[in-house]
Design a protein around this motif. Sequence first.
Motif, PDB file in Angstrom:
ATOM      1  N   GLN A 235       0.501  -1.455   0.366  1.00 28.45           N
ATOM      2  CA  GLN A 235      -0.099   0.028  -0.437  1.00 28.45           C
ATOM      3  C   GLN A 235       0.754   0.769  -0.142  1.00 28.45           C
ATOM      4  O   GLN A 235       1.765   1.570   0.794  1.00 28.45           O
ATOM      5  CB  GLN A 235      -0.750   0.123   1.578  1.00 28.45           C
ATOM      6  CG  GLN A 235      -1.917   0.926   1.331  1.00 28.45           C
ATOM      7  CD  GLN A 235      -2.760   1.786  -0.185  1.00 28.45           C
ATOM      8  OE1 GLN A 235      -3.156   0.451  -0.648  1.00 28.45           O
ATOM      9  NE2 GLN A 235      -2.728   2.269  -0.468  1.00 28.45           N
ATOM     10  N   ARG A 236       0.825   2.576  -1.100  1.00 29.00           N
ATOM     11  CA  ARG A 236       1.179   3.026  -0.652  1.00 29.00           C
ATOM     12  C   ARG A 236       1.029   4.448   0.261  1.00 29.00           C
ATOM     13  O   ARG A 236       0.290   4.280   0.895  1.00 29.00           O
ATOM     14  CB  ARG A 236       0.926   4.082  -2.216  1.00 29.00           C
ATOM     15  CG  ARG A 236       2.185   5.673  -2.311  1.00 29.00           C
ATOM     16  CD  ARG A 236       1.270   6.712  -3.786  1.00 29.00           C
ATOM     17  NE  ARG A 236       1.843   7.384  -3.322  1.00 29.00           N
ATOM     18  CZ  ARG A 236       3.193   8.243  -5.180  1.00 29.00           C
ATOM     19  NH1 ARG A 236       2.998   7.301  -5.588  1.00 29.00           N
ATOM     20  NH2 ARG A 236       3.731   8.863  -4.563  1.00 29.00           N
ATOM     21  N   ILE A 237       2.461   5.099   0.712  1.00 28.24           N
ATOM     22  CA  ILE A 237       2.049   5.715   1.882  1.00 28.24           C
ATOM     23  C   ILE A 237       3.064   6.774   1.918  1.00 28.24           C
ATOM     24  O   ILE A 237       4.503   6.553   0.733  1.00 28.24           O
ATOM     25  CB  ILE A 237       2.345   5.174   3.509  1.00 28.24           C
ATOM     26  CG1 ILE A 237       3.903   4.560   3.163  1.00 28.24           C
ATOM     27  CG2 ILE A 237       1.011   4.260   3.712  1.00 28.24           C
ATOM     28  CD1 ILE A 237       4.123   4.092   5.075  1.00 28.24           C
ATOM     29  N   GLU A 238       2.673   7.771   2.975  1.00 31.04           N
ATOM     30  CA  GLU A 238       3.781   8.471   2.457  1.00 31.04           C
ATOM     31  C   GLU A 238       5.155   9.429   3.647  1.00 31.04           C
ATOM     32  O   GLU A 238       3.967   8.694   4.784  1.00 31.04           O
ATOM     33  CB  GLU A 238       3.010  11.089   2.368  1.00 31.04           C
ATOM     34  CG  GLU A 238       2.830  10.476   1.218  1.00 31.04           C
ATOM     35  CD  GLU A 238       3.686  10.612  -0.295  1.00 31.04           C
ATOM     36  OE1 GLU A 238       4.694  11.234  -0.082  1.00 31.04           O
ATOM     37  OE2 GLU A 238       3.455  10.305  -1.131  1.00 31.04           O
ATOM     38  N   LEU A 239       6.452   8.890   3.749  1.00 31.82           N
ATOM     39  CA  LEU A 239       7.198   8.905   5.223  1.00 31.82           C
ATOM     40  C   LEU A 239       8.790  10.171   5.353  1.00 31.82           C
ATOM     41  O   LEU A 239       8.780  10.339   3.494  1.00 31.82           O
ATOM     42  CB  LEU A 239       7.993   7.546   4.822  1.00 31.82           C
ATOM     43  CG  LEU A 239       8.463   7.275   5.829  1.00 31.82           C
ATOM     44  CD1 LEU A 239       7.522   7.408   7.443  1.00 31.82           C
ATOM     45  CD2 LEU A 239       8.998   5.199   6.344  1.00 31.82           C
ATOM     46  N   ASN A 240       8.535  10.756   5.644  1.00 28.33           N
ATOM     47  CA  ASN A 240       9.157  12.080   5.479  1.00 28.33           C
ATOM     48  C   ASN A 240       8.954  12.881   4.255  1.00 28.33           C
ATOM     49  O   ASN A 240       9.715  12.926   3.326  1.00 28.33           O
ATOM     50  CB  ASN A 240      10.595  11.972   6.025  1.00 28.33           C
ATOM     51  CG  ASN A 240      10.461  11.022   7.103  1.00 28.33           C
ATOM     52  OD1 ASN A 240       9.796  11.214   8.348  1.00 28.33           O
ATOM     53  ND2 ASN A 240      11.546  10.208   7.309  1.00 28.33           N
ATOM     54  N   ASP A 241       8.090  12.693   3.268  1.00 28.59           N
ATOM     55  CA  ASP A 241       7.569  13.517   2.518  1.00 28.59           C
ATOM     56  C   ASP A 241       7.763  12.452   0.926  1.00 28.59           C
ATOM     57  O   ASP A 241       8.563  13.628  -0.055  1.00 28.59           O
ATOM     58  CB  ASP A 241       8.130  14.807   1.993  1.00 28.59           C
ATOM     59  CG  ASP A 241       7.831  15.754   3.393  1.00 28.59           C
ATOM     60  OD1 ASP A 241       6.511  15.137   3.693  1.00 28.59           O
ATOM     61  OD2 ASP A 241       8.475  16.914   3.860  1.00 28.59           O
ATOM     62  N   GLU A 242       8.518  11.448   1.148  1.00 32.14           N
ATOM     63  CA  GLU A 242       8.592  10.281   0.544  1.00 32.14           C
ATOM     64  C   GLU A 242       7.972   9.461  -0.253  1.00 32.14           C
ATOM     65  O   GLU A 242       7.475   8.470   1.186  1.00 32.14           O
ATOM     66  CB  GLU A 242       9.663  10.312   0.759  1.00 32.14           C
ATOM     67  CG  GLU A 242      11.314  11.043   0.727  1.00 32.14           C
ATOM     68  CD  GLU A 242      12.266  10.107   0.703  1.00 32.14           C
ATOM     69  OE1 GLU A 242      13.257  10.142   0.311  1.00 32.14           O
ATOM     70  OE2 GLU A 242      12.357   9.690   0.948  1.00 32.14           O
ATOM     71  N   PRO A 243       7.399   9.271  -1.056  1.00 25.42           N
ATOM     72  CA  PRO A 243       6.665   7.895  -1.698  1.00 25.42           C
ATOM     73  C   PRO A 243       6.882   6.967  -1.301  1.00 25.42           C
ATOM     74  O   PRO A 243       8.064   6.400  -1.678  1.00 25.42           O
ATOM     75  CB  PRO A 243       5.706   8.406  -2.872  1.00 25.42           C
ATOM     76  CG  PRO A 243       7.267   8.989  -3.824  1.00 25.42           C
ATOM     77  CD  PRO A 243       7.942   9.757  -2.092  1.00 25.42           C
ATOM     78  N   CYS A 244       6.702   6.054  -0.446  1.00 24.41           N
ATOM     79  CA  CYS A 244       6.844   4.523  -0.385  1.00 24.41           C
ATOM     80  C   CYS A 244       5.735   3.827  -0.326  1.00 24.41           C
ATOM     81  O   CYS A 244       4.682   3.939  -0.776  1.00 24.41           O
ATOM     82  CB  CYS A 244       7.619   4.949   0.872  1.00 24.41           C
ATOM     83  SG  CYS A 244       8.765   5.712   1.445  1.00 24.41           S
ATOM     84  N   MET A 245       6.222   2.885  -0.086  1.00 18.29           N
ATOM     85  CA  MET A 245       5.630   1.693  -0.491  1.00 18.29           C
ATOM     86  C   MET A 245       5.666   0.471   1.144  1.00 18.29           C
ATOM     87  O   MET A 245       6.460   0.089   1.545  1.00 18.29           O
ATOM     88  CB  MET A 245       5.795  -0.066  -1.488  1.00 18.29           C
ATOM     89  CG  MET A 245       4.806  -0.690  -1.747  1.00 18.29           C
ATOM     90  SD  MET A 245       3.240   0.138  -1.803  1.00 18.29           S
ATOM     91  CE  MET A 245       3.654   0.481  -3.810  1.00 18.29           C
ATOM     92  N   LEU A 246       4.624   0.702   1.827  1.00 26.51           N
ATOM     93  CA  LEU A 246       3.828  -0.239   3.041  1.00 26.51           C
ATOM     94  C   LEU A 246       3.334  -1.886   2.345  1.00 26.51           C
ATOM     95  O   LEU A 246       2.238  -1.865   2.162  1.00 26.51           O
ATOM     96  CB  LEU A 246       3.084   0.704   3.499  1.00 26.51           C
ATOM     97  CG  LEU A 246       2.450  -0.440   4.982  1.00 26.51           C
ATOM     98  CD1 LEU A 246       4.072  -0.864   5.881  1.00 26.51           C
ATOM     99  CD2 LEU A 246       1.385   0.357   5.724  1.00 26.51           C
ATOM    100  N   PHE A 247       4.890  -2.993   2.854  1.00 24.12           N
ATOM    101  CA  PHE A 247       4.246  -3.783   3.183  1.00 24.12           C
ATOM    102  C   PHE A 247       4.363  -5.421   3.844  1.00 24.12           C
ATOM    103  O   PHE A 247       4.715  -4.745   5.249  1.00 24.12           O
ATOM    104  CB  PHE A 247       5.947  -5.224   2.351  1.00 24.12           C
ATOM    105  CG  PHE A 247       5.548  -4.460   1.226  1.00 24.12           C
ATOM    106  CD1 PHE A 247       5.376  -5.264  -0.520  1.00 24.12           C
ATOM    107  CD2 PHE A 247       6.777  -3.951   0.651  1.00 24.12           C
ATOM    108  CE1 PHE A 247       5.091  -4.845  -2.009  1.00 24.12           C
ATOM    109  CE2 PHE A 247       8.117  -3.289  -1.278  1.00 24.12           C
ATOM    110  CZ  PHE A 247       6.743  -4.242  -1.809  1.00 24.12           C
TER     111      PHE A 247
END
Length: 501
Positions: A235-247
């Motif tokens: 699931q795509r999330i934002e972490l520290n203003d960076e797009p990331c993928m949470l597995f």
Amino acid sequence: MANSKTETDPDRRQLHQLISGLRDGVILLGLDQRVLWANDAALTMHGAERIEDLGCDVDDYRKRFRLTYRNKHPVRGTGLSIEGVLAGEQSEPIVVEVRVDGTPDQSRVHALRFQVITKDDGEPDFVVLIVEDETARYDAEDRFESAFNANPAPAMICRIADQRHVRVNRGFLDMTGFSKDDVIGRTATEFDVLAGSRGREEAMERLHEGRTIPQNEADLTLPDGSTKCVIVAGQRIELNDEPCMLFTFADLEPRRRAEKSLRQSEERFSKAFKLSPVASAISRLDGFRYVEVNAAFEDLTGYGSESVIGRSAPDLKLWTDPASRSAFEAAMTDVGSVRSFALELRRADGSQADCLLSAERIEIDDVPCVLSVISDVTDLKRTEVELVEAIDAVMTDATWFSQKIVERLAIARHGSKGLETGAGLEALSGREREVLELVCEGMTDAEISSTLNLSRHTIRNHLGSLYRKIHVARRSAAVVWARERGLTGRTASKQGKKRQK
């Protein structure tokens, strides 16, 4: 708008008016790093009421608010100076924690950056320190970090830009046996959590594009070289203003072991059911239609499985007594089990068999069913009947038997527990005992009637009452019962009394 420490010219006054309403904090600094002016937002962010509360210059500001980086290291002179900015270097924001003197428990997170304001000739006029309050965002990120690390469900985070894993929680490490160093910093291809999944190519494409990755079964390779089957989703999330993928992961090994154990258990049950020498059948509780029978059932009934499966006992006319069948079905529906239920079974050739039926309600694939076990007791019952008839014939006149022989016959007739049942002699009335004594002498009802001068109807009433008290149903059984308790007949009793005299 906050007041300046120094007089301001018209142009600067207009600048002050322009920035005074901004949400970001703005602090004007002289080229000598003195604090010249600040807007209300900057004062509020620092818990200050006046510009003087911010300090006289940058060094004083840094000390007064005990600026530290997020790693708790103090911000020293080189970390917050305007020399580099005046030299034309690009000012990168620095994130600091701000603690006001006297209130150490209260801290805020600010992002600080410099901006140079020049004159018409391009020479620096003064420097602006822009303050952004990032407290709420970093608080939210801290809460996310805490929840992420504390969550027992295995999870990891991959940065989409370079596809490197940047976070992993304890749940994933415990599930796999890896350490953080094995995961953090490695790319999605170096540490492939989608390995072995049938939709890997599509999942990797979605990772590149930052789109949601639906659930996939994958095989994680563990540190010892073995594999673990998991369900993985992204699931795509934002972490520290960076797009990331949470597995996120679900461990399928417990389910796989449970399924294997269930299959083995079902195989053992199936083999035991089919190879059992006792006739067994499984039927649905609803309608009592057979779904499985074993070879012993086929042998007992004479029906092959193809003639039984899908049909009920009434269809096959297996029960000779419909009322007994209805009683059995009612017991299974209401109670759920029966033990040693008497069944007179009609075979396919029309012959009958005396059987004992035991059944238990079970569930197969969430469907209520009945497991029935049928024992053919025809030969045993015939033998018992013949034995009882033989004993009855012998015991018709048992006056000459010794006490030990009587006891053995009683055990053969009733079983070892028969001697302990029924009332004692003291429970009989005087007339009932007198009738019993004459029965032991082998007299018929007519002879007893004549001896006692009572009608035959009265004698039968006494015998009925006597049978109920000692729990027997036959004359021979009453004789055995009397012999067991030393009562051999009225004549013998009288002779015994004479010898005592």
